[in-house]
Design a protein around this motif. Structure first.
Motif, PDB file in Angstrom:
ATOM      1  N   THR A 133       0.831  -1.205   0.000  1.00  0.00           N
ATOM      2  CA  THR A 133       0.000   0.000   0.000  1.00  0.00           C
ATOM      3  C   THR A 133       0.864   1.253   0.000  1.00  0.00           C
ATOM      4  OG1 THR A 133      -1.705  -1.127   1.314  1.00  0.00           O
ATOM      5  CG2 THR A 133      -1.788   1.267   1.255  1.00  0.00           C
ATOM      6  N   ILE A 134       0.447   2.251  -0.767  1.00  0.00           N
ATOM      7  CA  ILE A 134       0.972   3.603  -0.594  1.00  0.00           C
ATOM      8  C   ILE A 134      -0.076   4.393   0.160  1.00  0.00           C
ATOM      9  CG2 ILE A 134       1.614   5.759  -1.728  1.00  0.00           C
ATOM     10  CD1 ILE A 134       2.733   4.147  -4.017  1.00  0.00           C
ATOM     11  N   VAL A 135       0.318   4.964   1.299  1.00  0.00           N
ATOM     12  CA  VAL A 135      -0.578   5.793   2.090  1.00  0.00           C
ATOM     13  C   VAL A 135      -0.135   7.242   1.907  1.00  0.00           C
ATOM     14  CG1 VAL A 135      -1.497   6.297   4.376  1.00  0.00           C
ATOM     15  CG2 VAL A 135      -0.922   3.946   3.765  1.00  0.00           C
ATOM     16  N   ILE A 136      -1.033   8.067   1.384  1.00  0.00           N
ATOM     17  CA  ILE A 136      -0.702   9.468   1.140  1.00  0.00           C
ATOM     18  C   ILE A 136      -1.248  10.341   2.249  1.00  0.00           C
ATOM     19  CG2 ILE A 136      -0.597   9.167  -1.367  1.00  0.00           C
ATOM     20  CD1 ILE A 136      -3.371  10.489  -1.520  1.00  0.00           C
ATOM     21  N   GLY A 137      -0.627  11.519   2.429  1.00  0.00           N
ATOM     22  CA  GLY A 137      -1.074  12.462   3.433  1.00  0.00           C
ATOM     23  C   GLY A 137      -2.384  13.127   3.048  1.00  0.00           C
ATOM     24  N   LYS A 138      -3.051  13.664   4.027  1.00  0.00           N
ATOM     25  CA  LYS A 138      -4.373  14.270   3.841  1.00  0.00           C
ATOM     26  C   LYS A 138      -4.387  15.342   2.754  1.00  0.00           C
ATOM     27  CE  LYS A 138      -7.938  16.734   6.493  1.00  0.00           C
ATOM     28  NZ  LYS A 138      -8.301  17.246   7.839  1.00  0.00           N
ATOM     29  N   TYR A 139      -3.295  16.095   2.624  1.00  0.00           N
ATOM     30  CA  TYR A 139      -3.284  17.233   1.720  1.00  0.00           C
ATOM     31  C   TYR A 139      -2.578  16.951   0.395  1.00  0.00           C
ATOM     32  CZ  TYR A 139      -4.257  19.358   6.256  1.00  0.00           C
ATOM     33  OH  TYR A 139      -4.786  19.639   7.488  1.00  0.00           O
ATOM     34  N   GLN A 140      -2.220  15.694   0.149  1.00  0.00           N
ATOM     35  CA  GLN A 140      -1.453  15.380  -1.048  1.00  0.00           C
ATOM     36  C   GLN A 140      -2.334  15.045  -2.245  1.00  0.00           C
ATOM     37  OE1 GLN A 140       1.414  12.384   0.681  1.00  0.00           O
ATOM     38  NE2 GLN A 140       2.892  13.820  -0.185  1.00  0.00           N
ATOM     39  N   ASN A 141      -1.786  15.297  -3.433  1.00  0.00           N
ATOM     40  CA  ASN A 141      -2.419  14.920  -4.693  1.00  0.00           C
ATOM     41  C   ASN A 141      -1.792  13.600  -5.139  1.00  0.00           C
ATOM     42  OD1 ASN A 141      -3.322  14.589  -7.306  1.00  0.00           O
ATOM     43  ND2 ASN A 141      -2.809  16.647  -7.984  1.00  0.00           N
TER      44      ASN A 141
END
Length: 325
Positions: free
Chosen positions: A39-47
């Motif tokens: 899994t790649i988990v991205i931050g709340k504000y990332q595109n």
């Protein structure tokens, strides 16, 4: 302190589990252990489009999931362990990461490995990162979570994450691979995941006793509903790319910030921020308040009317002006 270990390695379930524990146990301190598969988990504000190698991710069946907190994208596999603390925010003012990292450092010392807290939110061994950490604030509570790469596939990390050049320039490095490491690369003999979990829990017990959370069928059903309604949806993980006629980006000590701005006659008609920064407030609130501002020499003065640091921790009106102008 209440303790729970997730029974599943599904990222959408585990992120829903975090939020469920955060919202349910409002008067307790909670510690959670969990693992995700590929899994790649991205931050709340990332595109996500700008953070991942989409072809590689699709070809290797890697999940994309968005978390509640800010910060940058991280890769999870079964060689990675995730931990979450949920506490009263009064015990952790203004994104203090050291409080939660201490048990990890102490655990590694027990295995004969010296690690350091380095930068905004990383833990390193010999200057190479093996753990990224992030935080989320709401209603006087803080959720702190971090990943620990015990024995992750670093080749997959390098190929899956499409890290921006601005981040490379700020750290003076050439590639993702040169910046990361795994704990077992520094251990005298390989550490098994179960042994590391046990050692980490023992480290935490030195500070506070742990009491297991007993999950009911209704608890499990509520987490699964949150998973299905939010965390596994395209709307949450990808959302709609904003329309813009200006895009500008700048790396600050507090994080990378990208602005997508729709302008007319040098006036902001709409604006959206993405990046790996942290913040306590609802970012859309700041964006909506900025509609109508003029992009001129008075912008800094106008922005001082808003508490920029509340929405983007460590960034002020002058820095935001530098980004936009």
């Amino acid at each position: 302190m209440l303790y729970f270990e997730s029974p599943l390695k599904n990222p959408y379930f585990n992120l829903a589990l975090e939020e469920y524990l955060f919202e349910k146990y409002t008067d307790d301190t909670v510690f959670l252990l969990w693992q995700n598969s590929n899994t790649i988990v991205i931050g709340k504000y990332q595109n996500p489009v700008e953070e991942i190698n989409q072809i590689y991710v699709k070809d290797h069946n890697i999940h994309i999931a968005r978390r509640l907190s800010g910060g940058g994208a991280v890769y999870h596999d079964e060689g990675n362990l995730n931990f979450t603390f949920i506490i009263d925010a009064k015990k952790n003012p203004d994104f203090n990461f050291r409080l939660f990292i201490k048990p990890v450092l102490r655990t590694l010392e027990n295995f004969g490995i010296h690690a350091e807290f380095n930068g905004r939110n990383d833990i390193t061994i010999d200057g190479a990162k093996f753990s990224g950490n992030s935080q989320y604030y709401k209603h006087g509570r803080v959720l702190h979570h971090g990943c620990i790469m015990l024995d992750s596939n670093l080749e997959t990390v390098s190929n899956a994450l499409k890290v921006k050049e601005a981040k490379f320039e700020s750290k003076s490095v050439k590639s993702v691979r040169s910046r990361i490491t795994c704990i077992n690369d520094h251990a005298s003999q390989p550490i098994k995941m179960d042994a590391f979990k046990t050692a980490l829990l023992d480290s935490i017990r030195k500070d506070t006793p742990l009491e297991h959370i007993r999950f009911s069928e209704s608890d499990m059903a509520a987490v699964q509903k949150l998973r299905d309604d939010k965390y596994s949806t395209w709307e949450w993980n990808y959302g709609h790319t904003p329309e813009y006629n200006m895009k500008t980006e700048k790396k600050f000590p507090a994080g990378l910030v990208t602005a997508f701005v729709q302008t007319k006659n040098n006036t902001i008609e709409d604006i959206h921020f993405t990046g790996d920064f942290f913040g306590k407030g609802n970012l859309r609130e700041l964006e909506e308040n900025m509609i109508g501002l003029h992009l001129d020499h008075n912008l800094s003065t106008q922005l001082k009317a808003f508490d920029i640091n509340y929405y983007m921790n460590g960034i002020d009106a002058q820095q935001l002006t530098e980004l936009l102008l």
